[in-house]
Scaffold this active site. Structure first.
Site, PDB file in Angstrom:
ATOM      1  N   ASN A   1      56.041  19.457  69.564  1.00  0.00           N
ATOM      2  CA  ASN A   1      54.830  19.178  68.704  1.00  0.00           C
ATOM      3  C   ASN A   1      55.580  19.763  67.086  1.00  0.00           C
ATOM      4  O   ASN A   1      55.925  20.489  66.520  1.00  0.00           O
ATOM      5  CB  ASN A   1      54.192  20.348  68.998  1.00  0.00           C
ATOM      6  CG  ASN A   1      53.192  20.209  70.516  1.00  0.00           C
ATOM      7  OD1 ASN A   1      53.237  19.107  70.800  1.00  0.00           O
ATOM      8  ND2 ASN A   1      52.867  21.113  70.713  1.00  0.00           N
TER       9      ASN A   1
ATOM     10  N   HIS B   1      60.384  24.219  67.296  1.00  0.00           N
ATOM     11  CA  HIS B   1      60.925  25.024  68.717  1.00  0.00           C
ATOM     12  C   HIS B   1      60.609  23.674  69.701  1.00  0.00           C
ATOM     13  O   HIS B   1      59.711  22.841  69.342  1.00  0.00           O
ATOM     14  CB  HIS B   1      59.766  25.581  68.707  1.00  0.00           C
ATOM     15  CG  HIS B   1      58.269  25.919  68.524  1.00  0.00           C
ATOM     16  ND1 HIS B   1      57.952  25.322  67.668  1.00  0.00           N
ATOM     17  CD2 HIS B   1      57.099  25.340  69.660  1.00  0.00           C
ATOM     18  CE1 HIS B   1      56.628  25.608  67.681  1.00  0.00           C
ATOM     19  NE2 HIS B   1      55.852  25.418  68.802  1.00  0.00           N
TER      20      HIS B   1
HETATM   21  P1  AMP Z   1      52.960  24.888  69.212  1.00  0.00           P
HETATM   22  O1  AMP Z   1      51.469  24.560  69.210  1.00  0.00           O
HETATM   23  O2  AMP Z   1      53.702  23.405  69.787  1.00  0.00           O
HETATM   24  O3  AMP Z   1      53.293  25.484  67.656  1.00  0.00           O
HETATM   25  O4  AMP Z   1      53.391  25.283  69.966  1.00  0.00           O
HETATM   26  C1  AMP Z   1      53.491  27.403  69.715  1.00  0.00           C
HETATM   27  C2  AMP Z   1      53.820  28.287  71.257  1.00  0.00           C
HETATM   28  O5  AMP Z   1      53.781  29.435  70.702  1.00  0.00           O
HETATM   29  C3  AMP Z   1      51.887  28.278  72.051  1.00  0.00           C
HETATM   30  O6  AMP Z   1      52.296  27.493  73.292  1.00  0.00           O
HETATM   31  C4  AMP Z   1      52.876  29.833  71.999  1.00  0.00           C
HETATM   32  O7  AMP Z   1      51.709  29.306  73.265  1.00  0.00           O
HETATM   33  C5  AMP Z   1      53.504  30.097  71.236  1.00  0.00           C
HETATM   34  N1  AMP Z   1      53.384  31.320  70.876  1.00  0.00           N
HETATM   35  C6  AMP Z   1      52.635  31.985  70.127  1.00  0.00           C
HETATM   36  N2  AMP Z   1      53.766  33.308  69.716  1.00  0.00           N
HETATM   37  C7  AMP Z   1      54.587  33.775  70.013  1.00  0.00           C
HETATM   38  C8  AMP Z   1      54.981  34.504  70.376  1.00  0.00           C
HETATM   39  N3  AMP Z   1      54.872  35.495  69.942  1.00  0.00           N
HETATM   40  N4  AMP Z   1      55.675  35.038  71.583  1.00  0.00           N
HETATM   41  C9  AMP Z   1      55.403  33.945  72.599  1.00  0.00           C
HETATM   42  N5  AMP Z   1      55.257  32.467  71.893  1.00  0.00           N
HETATM   43  C10 AMP Z   1      54.201  32.330  71.577  1.00  0.00           C
END
Ligand code: AMP
Length: 118
Positions: free
Chosen positions: A85, A98
């Site tokens: 994303n 990511h």
């Molecule tokens: P995006 O919407 O592509 O930016 O995805 C961000 C992702 O990061 C989401 O799926 C969240 O659940 C995940 N996320 C946020 N904080 C953490 C964290 N501390 N550890 C692991 N995953 C996380």
């Protein structure tokens, strides 16, 4: 300490369920998994977006980690989806580049839902 939560994870200042790590990248399970396997791979260097001066070396390291993570998580044979994303319209919520690796269950065809659809 960085304000970026993924930098904090990369710097081991915040806990995460680490799946894989090398010099350039770290992979850890998503805290709110949307599939039985949902692992994120990040470059250790901070880049908000894929177009944010990310070197070819870093991009290679990021994507080279994908099949390694899939193997570790047991979805290499069954298949998995790889998602980045990127930016607001893509609903990116964490501003550190990511890659999502998602699998462990049969997915439907099609992968785009818009926010004004039910
Ligand atoms: P995006 O919407 O592509 O930016 O995805 C961000 C992702 O990061 C989401 O799926 C969240 O659940 C995940 N996320 C946020 N904080 C953490 C964290 N501390 N550890 C692991 N995953 C996380």
């Amino acid at each position: 300490m960085s304000e970026c939560i993924f930098c904090q994870i990369a710097d081991k200042e915040m806990d995460a369920a680490v799946v894989y790590e090398d010099d350039a990248v770290m992979a850890f399970d998503d805290i709110m998994p949307q599939a039985p396997v949902h692992t994120l791979i990040i470059p250790k260097e901070h880049h908000a977006h894929i177009g944010d001066a990310v070197s070819a070396e870093t991009l290679l390291a990021l994507f080279a980690a994908v099949p390694k993570v899939a193997e570790i998580k047991g979805v290499a044979e069954s298949g998995y989806r790889v998602i980045v994303n990127n930016g607001d319209d893509a609903a990116q919520t964490v501003g550190h580049l990511h890659v999502h690796v998602m699998g462990g269950r049969q997915m439907a065809h099609g992968m785009v839902r818009f926010s004004d659809e039910t």
